[in-house]
Design an enzyme around this catalytic site. Structure first.
Site, PDB file in Angstrom:
ATOM      1  N   HIS B  82     -43.541  15.344   1.361  1.00 49.39           N
ATOM      2  CA  HIS B  82     -44.102  15.091  -0.025  1.00 49.39           C
ATOM      3  C   HIS B  82     -43.883  13.436  -0.256  1.00 49.39           C
ATOM      4  O   HIS B  82     -43.177  13.138   0.783  1.00 49.39           O
ATOM      5  CB  HIS B  82     -43.266  16.002  -0.719  1.00 49.39           C
ATOM      6  CG  HIS B  82     -43.720  15.583  -2.048  1.00 49.39           C
ATOM      7  ND1 HIS B  82     -44.857  16.003  -2.904  1.00 49.39           N
ATOM      8  CD2 HIS B  82     -42.965  14.091  -3.437  1.00 49.39           C
ATOM      9  CE1 HIS B  82     -44.230  15.702  -4.224  1.00 49.39           C
ATOM     10  NE2 HIS B  82     -43.166  14.438  -4.579  1.00 49.39           N
ATOM     11  N   ASP B 161     -44.730  25.476 -12.955  1.00 53.63           N
ATOM     12  CA  ASP B 161     -45.174  23.303 -12.787  1.00 53.63           C
ATOM     13  C   ASP B 161     -46.174  22.926 -13.852  1.00 53.63           C
ATOM     14  O   ASP B 161     -45.585  22.272 -14.268  1.00 53.63           O
ATOM     15  CB  ASP B 161     -44.850  23.250 -11.639  1.00 53.63           C
ATOM     16  CG  ASP B 161     -45.018  22.113 -10.724  1.00 53.63           C
ATOM     17  OD1 ASP B 161     -44.485  21.656 -11.920  1.00 53.63           O
ATOM     18  OD2 ASP B 161     -45.648  21.310 -11.115  1.00 53.63           O
ATOM     19  N   ARG B 168     -44.612  18.461 -20.241  1.00 52.02           N
ATOM     20  CA  ARG B 168     -43.882  17.448 -20.675  1.00 52.02           C
ATOM     21  C   ARG B 168     -44.594  16.366 -20.591  1.00 52.02           C
ATOM     22  O   ARG B 168     -44.073  14.894 -21.347  1.00 52.02           O
ATOM     23  CB  ARG B 168     -43.247  17.027 -19.009  1.00 52.02           C
ATOM     24  CG  ARG B 168     -42.367  18.318 -18.503  1.00 52.02           C
ATOM     25  CD  ARG B 168     -41.218  18.154 -17.356  1.00 52.02           C
ATOM     26  NE  ARG B 168     -41.436  16.721 -17.040  1.00 52.02           N
ATOM     27  CZ  ARG B 168     -41.034  16.515 -15.451  1.00 52.02           C
ATOM     28  NH1 ARG B 168     -41.987  17.210 -15.100  1.00 52.02           N
ATOM     29  NH2 ARG B 168     -40.356  15.570 -15.029  1.00 52.02           N
ATOM     30  N   SER B 183     -40.223  20.162 -10.289  1.00 50.92           N
ATOM     31  CA  SER B 183     -41.475  20.180 -10.121  1.00 50.92           C
ATOM     32  C   SER B 183     -41.749  19.947  -8.332  1.00 50.92           C
ATOM     33  O   SER B 183     -42.299  20.888  -8.126  1.00 50.92           O
ATOM     34  CB  SER B 183     -41.822  19.271 -10.987  1.00 50.92           C
ATOM     35  OG  SER B 183     -43.335  18.630 -10.900  1.00 50.92           O
ATOM     36  N   LYS B 187     -43.060  23.470  -5.480  1.00 48.01           N
ATOM     37  CA  LYS B 187     -44.684  23.944  -4.844  1.00 48.01           C
ATOM     38  C   LYS B 187     -44.778  23.529  -3.810  1.00 48.01           C
ATOM     39  O   LYS B 187     -44.684  24.728  -2.996  1.00 48.01           O
ATOM     40  CB  LYS B 187     -44.912  22.661  -5.569  1.00 48.01           C
ATOM     41  CG  LYS B 187     -46.234  22.060  -6.427  1.00 48.01           C
ATOM     42  CD  LYS B 187     -46.918  21.244  -7.650  1.00 48.01           C
ATOM     43  CE  LYS B 187     -45.684  20.108  -8.158  1.00 48.01           C
ATOM     44  NZ  LYS B 187     -46.036  19.140  -8.348  1.00 48.01           N
TER      45      LYS B 187
END
Lengths: 443, 443
Positions: B82, B161, B168, B183, B187
């Site tokens: 990520h 999420d 948000r 968050s 995932k």
């Protein structure tokens, strides 16, 4: 201007402009800003605070979010009062007719509120036939004709406050002095009175538990009111023990009638005179506070205050006999049980919160909006802080609807008392006055 | 348990229990807790924070709010990566096929995200025919068959999420390290990989502007991943200037192909090797980090990494010729203008945020969810920090759709450069590694 940017600025501890606050309040009332943005903003306000100018802007934006009354057609000056709520607080029932009888018209709109016992409207609804939902036109007409009217808050006034209040309850954003101040003052400003006396309670039985918070709230409300051009004074009043003896709707109406006869609990009468005197002084009915106080006392003594309550009850459709013989018309509880003192000595403390909880258990208050109230039930105290108690003397009387609640409430009130073997001083009721030209000392 | 009490506890700075956090997340996903309560709670979390245990609980509750994948049927160990997002960040296009070719299957789900340039999915969509919306079954099947799959996040995974993220954005509750960590990690946990390498960007072109915040985010994510039983490392990478030379969707795909040929910008290749090495080491494909690095380099040199990209493109319906001759298939901008250096000297700074803004002006990114993207446009830098520039040398090239955006973007990129008359050191890219058994130094 975007709502999310205004939320971010408050989140970051910045001071919002008048335009930003107006944009947010108006957008929310018009449904353009959704609940979730308002909720995030409210939490940011709770945790980051607001200064006096922001609070005044918020209050004015809320006050002008719907219809605003002008009472100028009725009288040059009209007075209003507000109590932040306490256990056994029936001062409005005494002060409103008293001030009106002394020559200053009173127009008061009350919220129904949640709490241990009912609010002023619930108390008045103990009187058979009494109508608390006056239209704005009828409210104004009654202030003109009778000099005094007490009505439920109409949804036309300060609708922003109602919307914010409901959202705050659901989102844990109630405990914020600027939000509390703006909620109270927005309704007062919209209701049109020129003179506003605030009875800010502090202590165990009040929303404000400590004097510092109560003082900050009072100062902020006085400041906001003055920025809006009103004459405002706040009285800080102790709510560690209940005010007067009676706690419960019918019971408090009966006690208010007693007070208007110049009888009943000394603390209640004294506090009503303090509040009335500040209203009369701000309203220009006296030269100074001692003169205002004398005028209030004389109005009580003369019977004019009581007569004015009768007129108000009649005007609002209630049974006027409540003034002559309260228990001939007020609903009574089926079970009335005096409770003897468990020991001798001096009452050292009488926890207003516990007494309030006891009356809630009896059914005198409501925990949820719209829940029914039993006007009959409650507690009448016979001994308060500083009183000497001999063994077996009646300590209090419970007025209950059934045996189960009788027992739970009795236990709760017994637990509210604390004791001393030595004499205890009676506590001061007035803890301070904010905004008065000449400070009034405790009675 | 009541949502309003959980909000109040966080408002008051208390630590929430695992049960409270689970109740809140599940209640919100099921629609039992309304948006406005979630919004107030999120703001309280932003302003009061959450500790590592609370963050792990929140992440797990979000990860298990929908379907969770198991990739155990595919391979004993599957890796994921990520990036917290930056300007010119095309590492996934290089690292995913590289790691797969070195023997460790890679299954990566990407969000589409907002930002200056498109996300990984947008870049891949530059390739004609490339399909990024794989079903979960097809995603798993492709990891099994091809060893690598990159797909859009399916709505079945971690639906909490998606719900929280949208809320948000609308309520100014994005900037919170625990909320960002949960968050991202929810995932990753739901997508089933055992090995997770996090590329946490820090600097002008990144969401985290300072090293301290980036480090806290990285530490929290590594901690959360480990509490969930995954092998996790985070690399802190500078994003003061863009990564590589190309910024824009097609342009970045072409540069990624170059990097997989062992050519292209040195910083991009080096960073891809660092990330791949950590994934391979955590996946058990090497004894130590230097062995893992050597394996990554050898896989690049051998052409196996490039071949694996071709397989992945074919598997996902894209035109495989992109690997042999990118510009034969990638869409090209109609206007391509090289811009000469306005002065001679050394590049002292190259503001990634300004370059990102320039590509946004060209149409390469999106400000609003669902907005269209122009895959053709962008900027190719020719000089970066530390480079010596002679007068009149080309500094960068703008790929634009029209003259107006060309001019605005050119100005913006020129303003991104700052200059020195003296030599300037090339900045370090890797600023730290969190969670590695043996820390890897900068390349």
């Amino acid at each position: 201007m975007r709502a999310v940017d205004i939320i971010a600025r408050k989140r970051d501890g910045q001071t919002l402009t008048t335009e930003e606050i107006g944009f947010f309040v108006n957008g929310y009332v018009r449904g353009e800003i959704p609940d979730y943005q308002a909720a995030a903003w409210l939490m940011a306000v709770v945790l980051r605070g607001m200064d006096a100018r922001e609070t005044a802007d918020l209050t004015l934006a809320m006050a002008t979010s719907g219809r605003t009354l002008s009472l100028r057609s009725v009288a040059p000056v009209v007075a209003d009062k507000h109590s932040s709520g306490g256990v056994g607080d029936k001062t409005t029932l005494v002060v409103a007719p008293l001030v009106a009888a002394a020559g200053l018209p009173v127009g008061k709109m009350s919220g129904r509120g949640l709490g241990f016992t009912g609010g002023t409207l619930d108390k008045l609804e103990s009187i058979p036939g009494f109508e608390v939902s006056l239209s704005v036109d009828r409210f104004i007409a009654q202030v003109a004709r009778c000099g005094v009217a007490i009505s439920g808050q109409t949804a036309e006034l300060a609708p922003a406050d109602g919307l914010f209040y409901e959202l705050r309850n659901a989102t844990a954003t109630v405990p914020s002095i600027p939000l509390i101040a703006s909620s109270i003052m927005s309704k007062k400003l919209a209701a049109g009175a020129d003179v506003i006396v605030l009875d800010v309670k502090v202590g165990r039985g009040a929303f404000m538990k400590d004097l510092g918070s109560a003082r900050r709230l009072a100062e902020l409300m006085v400041d906001v009111g003055r920025r809006a051009g009103r004459r405002v004074v706040a009285v800080l009043a102790s709510m560690d023990q209940p005010l007067g003896y009676a706690v419960g709707n019918s019971l408090e109406v009966a006690e208010a009638v007693e007070a208007l006869r110049g009888r009943g609990p000394a603390d209640l009468r004294a506090h009503c005179v303090v509040l009335a005197a500040h209203m009369l002084l701000l309203g220009g009915c006296a030269r100074d506070l001692s003169g205002a106080r004398e005028l209030a006392r004389e109005t009580l003594r003369s019977g004019r205050a009581l007569a004015r309550l009768r007129e108000m009850v009649e005007c609002q459709g209630g049974d006027p006999r409540v003034v002559d013989d309260p228990w001939a018309v007020l609903p009574r509880a089926p079970i009335v049980v005096p409770v003897a003192a468990p020991r001798e000595g001096y009452v050292a403390g009488l926890d207003a919160e516990k007494v309030g909880l006891a009356t809630l258990l009896l059914g005198a208050g409501r925990e949820r909006k719209g829940a029914p109230i039993d006007h009959r039930v409650g507690v009448v105290l016979h001994k308060k802080v500083g009183d000497r108690v001999r063994p077996g003397e009646p300590l209090f009387t419970v007025h209950a609807a059934d045996e189960a609640s009788l027992h739970r409430a009795t236990e709760e009130v017994l637990a509210a008392y604390s004791w001393s073997g030595y004499p205890v001083r009676r506590p001061r009721l007035v803890r301070g006055v904010i905004g008065a030209e000449a400070a009034i000392s405790s009675e």
